[in-house]
Design a protein around this motif. Structure first.
Motif, short mmCIF file in Angstrom:
data_model
loop_
_atom_site.label_atom_id
_atom_site.label_comp_id
_atom_site.label_asym_id
_atom_site.label_seq_id
_atom_site.Cartn_x
_atom_site.Cartn_y
_atom_site.Cartn_z
N SER A 71 0.80 -1.08 0.13
CA SER A 71 0.10 0.07 0.09
C SER A 71 0.82 1.08 0.10
N ALA A 72 1.83 1.29 0.74
CA ALA A 72 3.07 2.44 0.78
C ALA A 72 3.47 2.53 -0.74
N VAL A 73 4.06 1.55 -1.37
CA VAL A 73 4.48 1.89 -2.67
C VAL A 73 3.37 2.37 -3.75
N GLN A 127 -10.93 -7.70 8.01
CA GLN A 127 -10.56 -9.09 8.09
C GLN A 127 -10.85 -9.85 6.85
N ASP A 128 -12.12 -9.49 6.00
CA ASP A 128 -12.76 -10.18 5.00
C ASP A 128 -11.70 -10.02 3.81
N GLN A 129 -11.11 -8.70 4.00
CA GLN A 129 -10.02 -8.40 2.74
C GLN A 129 -8.62 -9.33 2.92
N GLY A 130 -8.29 -9.19 4.21
CA GLY A 130 -7.21 -10.08 4.68
C GLY A 130 -7.42 -11.64 4.09
N ASN A 131 -8.56 -12.31 4.50
CA ASN A 131 -9.01 -13.62 4.17
C ASN A 131 -8.89 -13.81 2.76
N TYR A 132 -9.22 -12.82 1.74
CA TYR A 132 -9.21 -12.80 0.59
C TYR A 132 -7.98 -12.96 -0.09
N HIS A 144 -0.97 -8.76 3.35
CA HIS A 144 -1.85 -7.64 2.96
C HIS A 144 -1.96 -6.38 3.63
N VAL A 145 -2.34 -5.21 2.96
CA VAL A 145 -2.48 -4.03 3.60
C VAL A 145 -3.71 -3.45 2.99
N VAL A 146 -4.73 -2.92 3.66
CA VAL A 146 -6.02 -2.27 3.55
C VAL A 146 -5.53 -0.92 2.98
N ALA A 155 -4.40 -4.34 -0.92
CA ALA A 155 -3.05 -4.78 -1.38
C ALA A 155 -2.28 -6.09 -0.90
N CYS A 156 -2.46 -7.05 -1.73
CA CYS A 156 -1.94 -8.47 -1.34
C CYS A 156 -0.62 -8.73 -2.09
N SER A 157 0.37 -9.45 -1.18
CA SER A 157 1.67 -9.41 -1.52
C SER A 157 2.22 -10.82 -1.04
N ARG A 158 3.16 -11.26 -1.92
CA ARG A 158 3.95 -12.47 -1.21
C ARG A 158 5.17 -12.25 -0.37
N ASP A 159 5.39 -11.15 -0.34
CA ASP A 159 6.85 -10.55 0.43
C ASP A 159 6.11 -9.29 1.00
N PRO A 160 6.88 -9.17 2.25
CA PRO A 160 6.76 -7.84 3.08
C PRO A 160 6.96 -6.66 2.17
N ASP A 161 7.78 -6.39 1.34
CA ASP A 161 8.06 -5.43 0.57
C ASP A 161 7.33 -5.18 -0.69
N GLY A 162 6.30 -6.11 -0.96
CA GLY A 162 5.10 -5.84 -1.88
C GLY A 162 5.83 -6.08 -3.33
N ASP A 163 6.82 -6.70 -3.57
CA ASP A 163 7.23 -6.82 -4.78
C ASP A 163 6.49 -7.76 -5.87
N ASP A 164 5.89 -8.82 -5.05
CA ASP A 164 5.29 -9.64 -5.93
C ASP A 164 3.66 -9.84 -5.22
#
Length: 474
Positions: A221-223, A412-417, A426-428, A434-443
């Motif tokens: 989300s910050a990116v 919580q619904d958005q995180g479960n998605y 994820h970050v709302v 914004a869903c991501s596979r790593d904390p930096d949000g690259d993927d």
């Protein structure tokens, strides 16, 4: 090349006409395998995740879009060879490129510079120009989709994100892409066009030259917020390339150059073609910096040549002027014999549609409605009862169904998605997540409220979001 990871017990052994040999990687769109065709040539087969396309109509639409990607010229791109469906999962077969991705190479060996960076920039923007010329928009151009093959950089996965976008639009409004390389208009949910690819190209060049993102942030989300409202960090990128990249990272897509324009700027200017000599002998040629009088014979021969050229030029000009000059009285006759010609002022007027019975489905006006009255004004002879009488279609039209409230969409619904789709982080971000596979949000990817509502209430018809409230019906 590094040793190929083996297939997992759950992986298929054969996809279409291709025998699988191992895993090349896995990402947000699917798993990529190395395979062999019937001629034992190596290929790359991407098998999409089952949750991306769940309806038959969407799968058919996806494969139709992939067919368009096959038309892209193969230079600087991994050519799309085949596509199909296995166990309700679409797959795409493309040319195999033996080399790491730009993402992996920069993290392992460091940033590019000098001639290597120039070659990378020219090759990748040339690939984008070919993709756009084929009527395709990449929509997910990033360092992970640039492979450094033995013949130079090659762009992969072009057209797949567009096919996913258009296919998923049948049942969701999910935005496909990687936050650090998505253009502002793409993050906002607008249609991504070739100018969005140029934004992604600029961000990719920053990563290649510096090893860091053009728009920083500790979360997806910050990116995304930095892309929407911040300025790019080009520290470490110098020279003409820095200015070209800056123009590609403009917030307004109309101010970004095209791939062809960037390619022209990156290539060195060509030297002007030499002027052919006029039969001058070796003794008559002098160095450019030397001023020397010509011998009498040479001077006389050159004067004759120049005079001949001048005479031919004058004759050509006179002949051209004569051929373009109108004959006396001809314009007047032409104007009078063609009264239907359109004048310049009428070109910008809205013409009245013709009443040709073959092209117009509008019925002829009622004679009683258009016949003037004695006072000179049109009148209608229909009674008020006739004018108020509705047509058959109006009487049978049912009242629109009232939307049904399905409840508020929670964080919580958005995180479960995100977790359900294989993204642990994820970050709302307001109505989006914004869903991501790593904390930096690259993927990762960004999903709006409607997408999450349709996932949460998959059994309900016509689900959409009004703010953060899920509703069903029109």
């Amino acid at each position: 090349m590094a040793e190929l990871p083996p297939l997992l017990p759950t992986d298929p052994k054969i996809i279409g006409h291709y025998r699988l040999e191992g895993r090349l990687g896995a990402g947000g769109q699917g798993t990529v395998y190395q395979g062999r065709d019937e001629q034992e040539r190596r290929t790359a087969i991407k098998l999409l995740h089952p949750h991306l396309i769940t309806h038959e109509a969407a799968r058919t639409h996806f494969l139709a879009e992939v067919e368009i990607a096959k038309r892209v010229a193969p230079f600087c791109t991994a050519q799309v060879l085949d596509s199909g469906v296995i166990n309700d999962q679409p797959y795409i077969v493309s040319e195999f490129v033996d080399g790491p991705s730009l993402q992996t190479s920069v993290k392992k060996d460091g940033p590019r510079g000098g001639a290597a960076l120039d070659r990378l920039a020219i090759n990748t923007v040339t690939a984008l120009a070919a993709i756009h010329a084929g009527g395709v928009v990449h929509r997910d151009f990033k360092p992970g989709n640039v492979l450094l093959g033995p013949d130079g950089p090659v762009v992969i996965d072009f057209g797949i994100s567009r096919a996913l976008d258009l296919s998923q639009s049948l049942n969701s409004s999910q935005v496909v892409g990687t936050p650090g390389y998505m253009a502002p208009e793409h993050i906002d949910g607008q249609t991504a066009d070739p100018k969005a690819d140029m934004f992604a190209w600029g961000a990719t060049m920053v990563f290649a030259a510096t090893g860091k993102r053009a728009f920083g942030g500790t979360s997806a989300s910050a990116v995304a917020m930095a892309v929407l409202h911040g300025e790019p960090d080009l520290d470490g990128l110098e020279g003409d390339l820095a200015e070209i990249v800056r123009s590609c990272l403009e917030k307004d897509p109309a101010r970004r150059p095209t791939a062809t324009e960037v390619g022209d700027l990156l290539r060195p200017p060509q030297s002007p073609a030499p002027i052919p000599a006029l039969n001058i002998t070796e003794q008559e040629q002098q160095p450019p910096a030397t001023i020397q009088a010509d011998p009498p014979a040479t001077s006389q021969r050159r004067r004759h040549q120049i005079a001949a050229i001048a005479a031919i030029t004058v004759v050509a000009i006179i002949a051209l002027t004569y051929s373009l000059a109108p004959e006396p009285g001809k314009d007047k006759d032409k104007t009078s014999s063609h009264p239907q010609n359109i004048t310049p002022s009428s070109t910008f007027k809205n013409p009245t549609p013709s009443a040709s019975p073959t092209t117009s489905s509008k019925p002829a006006p009622n004679r009683r409605e258009t016949e003037p009255s004695k006072s000179g004004t049109p009148h209608r002879s229909d009674s008020p009862r006739e004018r108020a009488s509705p047509g058959p279609s109006a009487a049978k039209k049912p009242a629109p169904a009232k939307p049904r409230n399905l409840g508020t969409l929670t964080s919580q619904d958005q995180g479960n998605y995100c977790k359900a789709h294989g993204y642990p982080y994820h970050v709302v971000l307001g109505d989006q997540v914004a869903c991501s596979r790593d904390p930096d949000g690259d993927d990762g990817k960004i999903a709006d409220a409607t997408t999450v509502c349709r996932w949460k209430h998959s059994g309900q018809p016509n689900v959409h979001a009004e703010g953060k409230t899920c509703v069903s019906g029109s």
